[in-house]
Structure formats: structure tokens, C-alpha cells
Design an enzyme around this catalytic site. Sequence first.
Site, PDB file in Angstrom:
ATOM      1  N   LYS A  22      39.358  42.634  24.175  1.00  0.00           N
ATOM      2  CA  LYS A  22      39.732  43.446  25.349  1.00  0.00           C
ATOM      3  C   LYS A  22      39.718  42.598  26.616  1.00  0.00           C
ATOM      4  CE  LYS A  22      36.404  46.118  27.360  1.00  0.00           C
ATOM      5  NZ  LYS A  22      36.202  45.816  28.784  1.00  0.00           N
ATOM      6  N   ASN A  23      38.643  41.848  26.816  1.00  0.00           N
ATOM      7  CA  ASN A  23      38.486  41.131  28.081  1.00  0.00           C
ATOM      8  C   ASN A  23      39.329  39.859  28.165  1.00  0.00           C
ATOM      9  OD1 ASN A  23      36.857  43.161  28.899  1.00  0.00           O
ATOM     10  ND2 ASN A  23      34.922  42.053  28.628  1.00  0.00           N
ATOM     11  N   CYS A 125      29.968  51.772  39.335  1.00  0.00           N
ATOM     12  CA  CYS A 125      30.223  52.351  38.021  1.00  0.00           C
ATOM     13  C   CYS A 125      28.898  52.552  37.305  1.00  0.00           C
ATOM     14  CB  CYS A 125      31.185  51.499  37.207  1.00  0.00           C
ATOM     15  SG  CYS A 125      30.429  50.056  36.498  1.00  0.00           S
ATOM     16  N   ARG A 130      28.733  46.644  41.358  1.00  0.00           N
ATOM     17  CA  ARG A 130      29.888  45.812  41.026  1.00  0.00           C
ATOM     18  C   ARG A 130      30.913  45.644  42.155  1.00  0.00           C
ATOM     19  NH1 ARG A 130      31.899  47.139  35.078  1.00  0.00           N
ATOM     20  NH2 ARG A 130      32.627  45.004  35.216  1.00  0.00           N
ATOM     21  N   ASP A 315      26.929  42.079  27.615  1.00  0.00           N
ATOM     22  CA  ASP A 315      27.674  43.068  26.836  1.00  0.00           C
ATOM     23  C   ASP A 315      27.093  43.290  25.432  1.00  0.00           C
ATOM     24  OD1 ASP A 315      29.334  43.403  28.991  1.00  0.00           O
ATOM     25  OD2 ASP A 315      30.949  42.155  28.220  1.00  0.00           O
ATOM     26  N   ARG A 407      37.220  52.917  24.928  1.00  0.00           N
ATOM     27  CA  ARG A 407      37.728  51.962  25.916  1.00  0.00           C
ATOM     28  C   ARG A 407      37.705  50.542  25.362  1.00  0.00           C
ATOM     29  NH1 ARG A 407      34.221  51.614  30.512  1.00  0.00           N
ATOM     30  NH2 ARG A 407      35.541  49.783  30.699  1.00  0.00           N
TER      31      ARG A 407
HETATM   32  N1  EPU Z   1      29.703  40.250  41.550  1.00  0.00           N
HETATM   33  C1  EPU Z   1      29.603  40.316  42.925  1.00  0.00           C
HETATM   34  N2  EPU Z   1      30.755  40.217  43.663  1.00  0.00           N
HETATM   35  C2  EPU Z   1      31.977  40.048  43.091  1.00  0.00           C
HETATM   36  C3  EPU Z   1      32.071  39.973  41.695  1.00  0.00           C
HETATM   37  C4  EPU Z   1      30.919  40.081  40.944  1.00  0.00           C
HETATM   38  O1  EPU Z   1      28.513  40.481  43.468  1.00  0.00           O
HETATM   39  O2  EPU Z   1      32.963  39.958  43.833  1.00  0.00           O
HETATM   40  C5  EPU Z   1      28.499  40.362  40.745  1.00  0.00           C
HETATM   41  C6  EPU Z   1      28.498  41.612  39.850  1.00  0.00           C
HETATM   42  O3  EPU Z   1      28.066  42.756  40.546  1.00  0.00           O
HETATM   43  C7  EPU Z   1      27.578  41.205  38.733  1.00  0.00           C
HETATM   44  C8  EPU Z   1      27.879  39.712  38.588  1.00  0.00           C
HETATM   45  O4  EPU Z   1      28.481  39.308  39.811  1.00  0.00           O
HETATM   46  O5  EPU Z   1      26.249  41.383  39.131  1.00  0.00           O
HETATM   47  C9  EPU Z   1      28.778  39.322  37.440  1.00  0.00           C
HETATM   48  O6  EPU Z   1      29.903  40.185  37.411  1.00  0.00           O
HETATM   49  P1  EPU Z   1      31.346  39.712  36.923  1.00  0.00           P
HETATM   50  O7  EPU Z   1      32.246  39.674  38.102  1.00  0.00           O
HETATM   51  O8  EPU Z   1      31.216  38.478  36.102  1.00  0.00           O
HETATM   52  O9  EPU Z   1      31.760  40.925  36.003  1.00  0.00           O
HETATM   53  P2  EPU Z   1      33.239  41.433  35.807  1.00  0.00           P
HETATM   54  O10 EPU Z   1      34.179  40.316  35.933  1.00  0.00           O
HETATM   55  O11 EPU Z   1      33.459  42.650  36.649  1.00  0.00           O
HETATM   56  C10 EPU Z   1      33.383  41.006  33.236  1.00  0.00           C
HETATM   57  C11 EPU Z   1      33.644  41.830  32.010  1.00  0.00           C
HETATM   58  C12 EPU Z   1      32.453  42.747  31.764  1.00  0.00           C
HETATM   59  C13 EPU Z   1      31.219  41.859  31.553  1.00  0.00           C
HETATM   60  C14 EPU Z   1      31.019  40.962  32.785  1.00  0.00           C
HETATM   61  C15 EPU Z   1      29.878  39.979  32.624  1.00  0.00           C
HETATM   62  C16 EPU Z   1      36.065  42.034  32.033  1.00  0.00           C
HETATM   63  C17 EPU Z   1      37.259  42.888  32.194  1.00  0.00           C
HETATM   64  N3  EPU Z   1      34.873  42.616  32.226  1.00  0.00           N
HETATM   65  O12 EPU Z   1      33.205  41.923  34.306  1.00  0.00           O
HETATM   66  O13 EPU Z   1      32.724  43.454  30.579  1.00  0.00           O
HETATM   67  O14 EPU Z   1      30.082  42.660  31.392  1.00  0.00           O
HETATM   68  O15 EPU Z   1      32.222  40.212  33.025  1.00  0.00           O
HETATM   69  O16 EPU Z   1      30.054  39.185  31.515  1.00  0.00           O
HETATM   70  O17 EPU Z   1      36.179  40.855  31.689  1.00  0.00           O
HETATM   71  C18 EPU Z   1      32.509  45.241  29.063  1.00  0.00           C
HETATM   72  O18 EPU Z   1      33.433  44.739  28.401  1.00  0.00           O
HETATM   73  O19 EPU Z   1      31.797  46.180  28.621  1.00  0.00           O
HETATM   74  C19 EPU Z   1      32.233  44.734  30.405  1.00  0.00           C
HETATM   75  C20 EPU Z   1      31.541  45.425  31.309  1.00  0.00           C
END
Ligand code: EPU
Length: 428
Positions: A22-23, A125, A130, A315, A407
Site C-alpha cells: 500500500k505505502n 487522526c 500528524r 506499523d 484500507r
Molecule cells: N511529522 C511531523 N511533521 C511532518 C511530517 C511528519 O512532525 O511534516 C512527524 C509525524 O507526526 C510522526 C513522524 O514525523 O511523528 C513520522 O511520520 P511520517 O511523516 O514518517 O509518517 P507518514 O509519512 O505520514 C508513513 C506511512 C505510515 C507509517 C509512517 C511511519 C504512508 C502512506 N504512510 O506515514 O503508515 O506509519 O510512515 O513509518 O507511507 C500505515 O500504513 O498504517 C501507516 C500509518
Amino acid sequence: MDKLIIKGRNKLYGTVEISGAKNAALPAMAAAILTSGDVHLNGVPYLADVTTMVKLLEKMGVKTAGYTDGTGVGVPGKSVTINTSGINTHEAPYDLVKTMRASVLVLGPLVARYGSARVSLPGGCAIGSRPIDLHIKGLAALGANVSIEHGYVNVKAKKLKGAKIVFDTTTVTGTENIMMAATLARGTTVIENAAKEPEITSLAEQLISMGADIHGAGTDIIEIQGVDRLHGCSMDIIPDRIEAGTYIIAAAAAGGEVEVSNCNPGHLDALLSKMKEAGIHVTGTGNSIVVKREKDAWLKSVNIKTSPYPNFPTDLQAQFMTLMTQGDDTGVITETIFENRFMHVAELRRMGADIKVENNVAIVRGRTRLMGAQIMATDLRASASLVIAGLMADKVTEVSRIYHLDRGYEVMEKKLSKIGAKIERVKV
Ligand code: EPU
């Protein structure tokens, strides 16, 4: 609303085939915005989140072929072709972004190719607040004008310019957004403290096959030399390491012998080493992993701490916590990525688990015989942990609100039934 009815305490035997990630599929689809050529993706999983991305692209005037219904559900190798030459709006509206945060992945590609994007801010969420401040700061560093109005982020740029971007926190989709935007910027972009997840490397490979100039993906420094245009490509979606990890934990929890096929064992080192520490036999060869647990003896309790790849993935935290209820002592689980990712604890407690939470640490006392109960899924991975609990529990477990599960897990109940689980989906 569907629910799952699980009759527990059946050992699992056989092979589970893992779907495309998915990701990896979601950014691969967003990357199609960077070109007017056809982007052909193989092995796209049939999931609610992918359907949402298809809807979002189609709402912008994009043509997608091969993903119109559930035909081929559960059949690996489903192909989707995306052509974005007819894009007529650069907006990702609230009603779609609120159902899937990854919609924000269209931001970077839209600004890079069309010089403008209007994307609803995702808001908090079920697992944490996030924010997307790092995506926005990154685009501003590339020269974009950013404003936030009425819950939307508006980004405008005549032509993005390469820059050095140092992320304060490692962010997966943030790295993806900036990497995509930088492919069409003028000059060189360097991303420091970049995420190193396999999904980043896979996206970089796709962009390179579209004509981008990218070095260092998979390390914490990625360098992107902007090019004038990108072309179409054909790309295989990598196997879903989190789906694979979930079935590995499920097999260990229920007992038996299961081969998890079509996966990349190298993407799961952190999990596999913890499984071994817990006393589970796991062997990874080629593209499959065999999990064996013949005896019903308690496992060894182990501690885990989530952190970015290649460390233990957030995850898989919920699923591993369920497994630790079968430990011989106390396992300490520390969540460092998301501030609210213990929603499954209350439901596991209703099944008899002994888990205490202090801030971002969960202390799991083992030697628990879980009891079937009516429980409720709260987010995607929490749902998977509850299904695993149901597989181990006495009598019957009913998991409701499984739209969360849909999802991110392709036909989970079918895959589990095939290896001997007593599980069925019922419409309520
Ligand atoms: N963060 C910030 N500011 C930002 C972006 C992130 O503070 O602008 C913080 C987040 O709040 C969190 C940390 O940085 O504390 C890491 O978040 P990240 O941005 O890496 O998460 P994401 O990109 O929103 C992806 C996956 C998630 C997975 C996380 C961590 C996708 C579509 N989603 O989310 O997948 O948990 O990386 O590995 O790639 C899932 O599949 O169930 C899922 C939640």
C-alpha cells in the site's frame, strides 16, 4: 458495516501470498502527475486506500485504467495504468483527504509540474496529530509560495529551485513529496535526514525509470538533479513488508507452520530478529519466510522500540504487542513515532490481556490465555492486532469497524481462511 467473526485456537498451516505494498503503491500513483506519459503499475493491491487515490486522481481529470472494480481481488499482479495529461484541477478536497492522509502525496508533484496545488490539511487522526509542516517547509525551501486558508494549503511556484533541505524529523511521505517535487526543479536538491524505508527506494527507482536523476535513496542523504521533463514508465510495486510482518506474527501467535511468500525478507530484519529472540523459528530465503511454532509453550518476552527503518516499524507495534501476551514474563513496548498508537490496548484488555500504559510505553505481562470478546477496530494496524488476538483466543471474537482493516489488507479473511483460520466476514 462488515465485521469479522473469528473462532480462535486453530493452528495455521500453508502458504500466504503477500500483495503489493500500500505505502509503495500510493506514492507511485501520485508520481504519475509528474508526466503526461502512461504510468503502468503492476501488482497494485486492491485496497480502500488505493481506491481513494484512484478517486482523487480521477476527480482531478486523470484517466486510470484497470482499477474500476474488485475484479482480481486477491490476485497478485493487478495492473493499473494512469495518464494525467487531462488534469483540469490541482485540488485535493477535504472529503477525500480526511479519509486518507496519504492524499497529501499529490502536493509535491502538482506544484512541480503545474506550479500550483490546493490540498486540504489532513488534521489529526486516530494515531496522532500528524502535522505536514515538514512537507510545507520543504516546498517553501524549493522556492514555493505557501499560504494556509480555510483549512487548505495553497502552494504556488513558477519554477521550483533546488535547495538543501534538512528534515528535523525523519518523515516518509515528507521525503517522498520533496523527492518528487525536486525531480522537475531547476538545479540540485539535497535532502538530509531523509527517510530510508524501502518504499522510498522503490519510488526513487520509479522516478529514475521516468527520467529523473536521483542518487542516495535508501540512505539518509538523497541528491536530486532536476530535469526538464519526465516520461511514462512501467513499474512493479514491491511486496508489502507490513502485511508480510502481520502474517508472520499471526502464524507465530496461532502456532503451526506458515510460508509467507512473495515478500522480501531483507525488508523485515528488525522483526525477524525479535521473533527469533522470542523463540519463534523463522527462516527467510529468496522471496519467502517460513514461520514455525509447533509447541504451545510460552514465548520469551522481549522488548521492542519503534523507530524509522531499518529499525522496528511502528506499523507492526500493535501486532507484536498482541503476540507478547504469550510471553513468559514482561515485554516493554516503546512507541516513538506516533503519540497515540496504543488504542488497541483497551480492546486487548477486554480479552484478558494485562497491559499497562505509561506515556509512550506499554508494559505487557505475558502468560495470558486470551478470551474471545466483541471488540472494535480503531485504526488500520490496531485492527490487525485484534484479528491476531482473535486467532489466539478461546471461543468467538467479533471484530467490528473493519473498514479500517480494508484500507490496508487485501482480503485478509480469505488469506487467513486459506491457511486454516476459522474466520468469516459478515454484513451487519
Ligand atoms: N511529522 C511531523 N511533521 C511532518 C511530517 C511528519 O512532525 O511534516 C512527524 C509525524 O507526526 C510522526 C513522524 O514525523 O511523528 C513520522 O511520520 P511520517 O511523516 O514518517 O509518517 P507518514 O509519512 O505520514 C508513513 C506511512 C505510515 C507509517 C509512517 C511511519 C504512508 C502512506 N504512510 O506515514 O503508515 O506509519 O510512515 O513509518 O507511507 C500505515 O500504513 O498504517 C501507516 C500509518
